[in-house]
Design an enzyme around this catalytic site. Structure first.
Site, mmCIF file in Angstrom:
data_model
loop_
_atom_site.group_PDB
_atom_site.id
_atom_site.type_symbol
_atom_site.label_atom_id
_atom_site.label_comp_id
_atom_site.label_asym_id
_atom_site.label_seq_id
_atom_site.Cartn_x
_atom_site.Cartn_y
_atom_site.Cartn_z
ATOM 1 N N SER A 287 0.846 -1.201 0.000
ATOM 2 C CA SER A 287 0.000 0.000 0.000
ATOM 3 C C SER A 287 0.879 1.248 0.000
ATOM 4 O O SER A 287 2.052 1.186 0.386
ATOM 5 C CB SER A 287 -0.883 0.035 1.248
ATOM 6 O OG SER A 287 -0.167 0.577 2.345
ATOM 7 N N ASP A 288 0.330 2.378 -0.399
ATOM 8 C CA ASP A 288 1.068 3.619 -0.204
ATOM 9 C C ASP A 288 0.976 3.976 1.287
ATOM 10 O O ASP A 288 0.210 3.383 2.049
ATOM 11 C CB ASP A 288 0.545 4.746 -1.093
ATOM 12 C CG ASP A 288 1.614 5.820 -1.312
ATOM 13 O OD1 ASP A 288 2.574 5.885 -0.512
ATOM 14 O OD2 ASP A 288 1.507 6.606 -2.264
ATOM 15 N N SER A 289 1.758 4.951 1.697
ATOM 16 C CA SER A 289 1.915 5.246 3.109
ATOM 17 C C SER A 289 0.578 5.620 3.765
ATOM 18 O O SER A 289 -0.064 6.595 3.357
ATOM 19 C CB SER A 289 2.915 6.399 3.249
ATOM 20 O OG SER A 289 3.182 6.612 4.591
ATOM 21 N N ASN A 290 0.190 4.835 4.733
ATOM 22 C CA ASN A 290 -1.047 5.093 5.498
ATOM 23 C C ASN A 290 -2.319 4.976 4.656
ATOM 24 O O ASN A 290 -3.409 5.331 5.110
ATOM 25 C CB ASN A 290 -0.983 6.498 6.140
ATOM 26 C CG ASN A 290 -1.891 6.627 7.335
ATOM 27 O OD1 ASN A 290 -1.978 5.702 8.140
ATOM 28 N ND2 ASN A 290 -2.605 7.728 7.446
ATOM 29 N N ALA A 291 -2.195 4.468 3.430
ATOM 30 C CA ALA A 291 -3.338 4.530 2.498
ATOM 31 C C ALA A 291 -4.498 3.633 2.930
ATOM 32 O O ALA A 291 -5.656 3.934 2.623
ATOM 33 C CB ALA A 291 -2.884 4.160 1.095
#
Ligand code: BGC
Length: 722
Positions: A287-291
């Site tokens: 996932s992208d950061s905190n997505a």
């Protein structure tokens, strides 16, 4: 051939507890802890909005330390880290994973190696202007050699988000607006990063991003929505990701944005149907950061638990930095909301990559390996210089202002001319600004006569003692990259004021632009004698600019993004469709009342110190595509390298088609007066399109083929495909 590890993966997974499996999906970055009770982010906000003073903030930071969550690591609850780029820390944490966890599964270390690790090369948008797949691969190889010496196993690159809107700050991180160029760029980067064998100590896995269509966010505002037809998605945005998968990229990052209402992180159509089933990808989805957690803000998940359920079901294997999986997957599996087989598939994807990287055999970065790959080797710097020189685009050169003669007395202006820390551009997180060379330093090094003024003080005096005035203007490195969208993409008022003052002296003014996006600069275009687009060029920025200014290098870069004449034209790109009323003289045509309909500088454009003529365009049908041949003549008095660009237009089809589409390009080096033949190929497959019902339709009618040195200046031939 990739080695098959499925048996080892299964055997290992069968030994794992539920918690250990979930731990493999957890990626975290080091966080800052200290004598403060709120999060570091909150603390930053408090300082910015004045709740605490700068002094209080600095004092608290003095107590801060990196927190690697080692207790959780020991308990087998962490499978990967991001943002750690020093071998000592990597080895220390790896030792805990290997020696102190129950199963000793090594960690995977990811890092944003976007355009170089220590030896910073030009930002991707700049490097794309070289139109040079061999160069793109070479610089990626150097990045991998250095980054792996720093302990990195995987880079969050390449970014192949086709970007047509100059307001978007992340346009700097990719290869511009064209689908073919982004595909070629991405494939070269994947090959360079991963090398021939992923298990080799100097190979790192490529994580292509941001899947998908992040570059199409509405209004160029970062993290915004994407809403588009399936035809457009498939024709204009998906091919570069597919090219990276075909080149062997072993990881994929879903984009922050939603597409037609479904965030990519929880988009099963994207991650399962397209990526895995249709394209056959069997690597890791991170996932992208905190997505995952942010799906709650999107309004698609009720809470982090719901977001975790949707993300893992959709095919997002690893959770970057949101702690959603570690907090909620266990209860989701135990309640039966997520089948354990779904978790197992995700765990297998993590283990597969760790096996492929050879981490079970050699989890550590050894001293011996580090020594063999010292940073900033002379040959790395030489390549960074070559890349920087090839990235520069000459936008204007009135009356042969450039190249300058060696004895020219230079008046140099603008803070960017001497600020080495600004040379890297966005996303150079492993860089040391001290490694970069500024323009002022580069002039000094060659004994060139110059006087410098950062802010324009002593301007008249310096101007009267100089033959040429160089204004270094544009954007700081903080003004592009993530979370750096701009609504107005013109020159900053103080930069324009400086240029106006320099113009008023009557001396020739050369503008050197450092920037991470196309800028709308009509006034500069009208008033400067010459304009050199230097982007953010990295460690060798200064020498590269100097070499172009003084003619040691004949500039050969070509724009990969259109330069609008006004910010209000955005998004602006060459491969647009015609309307029923193409912009013309009459009022009732597609245009603006207060801005031209044409761009300032077209896609593919760029001058050189010589000139080229195109003649004898010949097109032949071959078995799988068209063979295009053209004669290119160097009509000037210097040798040079020309980028030969081949565009097509389908005049009439079942769906409206772009006015031009780049289908092939090649480079040719010619001595003064020399003519050479350039050969290009257009695969028939590449001429097809999706019809109204989304069926792929080969194109078989009349085709116009344009060849030239940019999208506007071309010669044309017509051919009937049937
Ligand atoms: C960016 C990604 C990047 C990640 C990890 C995110 O904010 O969108 O491109 O790879 O951070 O640093």
């Amino acid at each position: 051939m990739r080695k098959n590890y499925e048996k080892q993966i299964r055997e290992l997974r069968e030994k794992m507890t539920l918690e250990e499996k979930i731990g493999q999906l957890q990626q975290c970055g080091p966080s800052l802890v200290g004598a403060f009770e709120v999060s570091f982010e909150e603390l930053l906000d408090m300082m910015f909005d004045g709740r605490i003073s700068q002094e209080e903030f600095d004092k608290l930071m003095g107590t801060a330390e990196q927190d690697y969550r080692e207790e959780e690591l020991r308990a087998g609850k962490i499978g990967s880290y991001n943002g750690i780029g020093d071998a000592a820390t990597v080895n220390r944490l790896q030792k805990i994973a290997v020696e102190e966890t129950r199963l000793g599964i090594p960690l995977l270390f990811g890092y944003d190696v976007i355009h170089g690790f220590r030896t910073v090369t030009p930002i991707p948008l700049a490097e794309s202007c070289a139109w040079d797949p061999v160069l793109w691969e070479k610089t990626a190889r150097v990045a991998a050699e250095e980054a792996t010496a720093g302990g990195v196993h995987l880079t969050f690159a390449p970014m192949v988000d086709v970007a047509k809107d100059a307001r978007w700050g992340r346009i700097s991180e990719g290869a511009g607006e064209d689908v073919l160029l982004n595909s070629a760029y991405g494939a070269s980067k994947v090959k360079g990063f991963q090398g021939e064998d992923l298990a080799k100590e100097d190979s790192m896995a490529a994580c292509l991003k941001h899947f998908a269509a992040y570059g199409a966010i509405e209004a160029g505002r970062d993290y915004n929505r994407v809403d588009m037809s399936m035809q457009r998605l498939w024709e204009e945005y998906l091919p570069p990701y597919k090219a990276c998968v075909d080149a062997g990229a072993r990881a994929v990052m879903p984009a922050f944005n939603d597409i037609n209402g479904v965030p990519c992180t929880v988009n099963a159509r994207l991650l399962r149907d397209i990526l895995r089933k249709k394209w056959g990808f069997d690597g890791l989805v991170i996932s992208d950061s905190n997505a995952i957690a942010e799906c709650v803000s999107h309004g698609i998940a009720e809470d982090k638990k719901d977001a975790s359920r949707q993300a893992i079901l959709a095919g997002t294997d690893m959770d970057m930095s949101s702690d959603s999986y570690i907090e909620h997957l266990k209860e989701l599996i135990e309640s039966g909301e997520v089948a354990e087989s779904v978790l197992d598939e995700a765990v297998d994807d993590v283990l597969r990559l760790k096996f492929e990287l050879g981490l079970f055999e050699q989890p550590y970065q050894t001293d011996e390996a580090r020594e063999r790959r010292t940073m900033l080797k002379p040959e790395y710097r030489a390549l960074a210089l070559e890349a920087a020189e090839k990235s520069i685009v000459l936008l204007k050169n009135e009356n042969h202002t450039l190249p300058l003669k060696p004895e020219t007395r230079v008046g140099l202006f603008g803070t960017l001319a001497a600020d080495k820390g600004q040379m890297t551009g966005a996303w150079a997180i492993g860089a040391d600004p001290e490694d970069c060379v500024s323009i002022a330093e580069a002039l000094e090094a060659k004994g060139i006569s110059y006087q410098y003024s950062a802010d324009g003080a002593d301007l008249e005096k310096i101007a009267s003692e100089s033959d040429v005035l160089i204004a270094v203007v544009g954007e700081s490195k903080e003004e592009s990259g993530e979370a750096a969208s701009r609504a107005g993409i013109t020159l900053h008022p103080e930069h324009l004021a400086l240029v106006r003052k320099l113009n008023a002296t009557g001396k020739p003014v050369v503008a050197v632009l450092f920037n991470g996006r196309p800028l709308a600069i009509p006034e500069l275009d009208q008033t400067a004698s010459a304009i050199v687009e230097a982007w953010h060029l990295g460690a060798e920025a200064g020498p590269a600019v100097r070499n172009v200014l003084f003619g040691d290098v004949n500039p050969s870069g070509r724009l990969t993004t259109t330069f609008p004449a006004a910010a209000g034209q955005c998004p602006m790109y060459y491969a647009h469709m015609n309307t029923g009323r193409p912009g013309g003289k009459s009022k009732f045509t597609s245009k603006y009342l207060d801005a031209p309909v044409e761009p300032l500088y077209s896609f593919g454009y760029g001058l050189s110190y010589t000139a080229y003529a195109y003649e004898e365009l010949k097109i032949e049908k071959a078995e799988n595509g068209l063979r295009v041949r053209v004669t290119v003549r160097n009509t000037g008095d210097r040798s040079g390298e020309e980028t030969v660009q081949c565009y097509v237009q389908v005049p009439c089809a079942g769906r409206v088609r772009p006015v031009r589409e780049l289908k092939a390009f090649t480079k040719i080096t010619l001595e003064p007066g020399e003519a050479g033949q350039a050969a290009l190929e257009i695969a028939y497959d590449s001429l097809g399109y999706y019809d109204r019902e989304m069926n792929w339709t080969p194109y078989e009618g009349k085709l116009k083929v344009y060849v030239g040195g940019n999208v506007k200046d071309t010669i044309v031939e017509e051919i009937h495909l049937l």
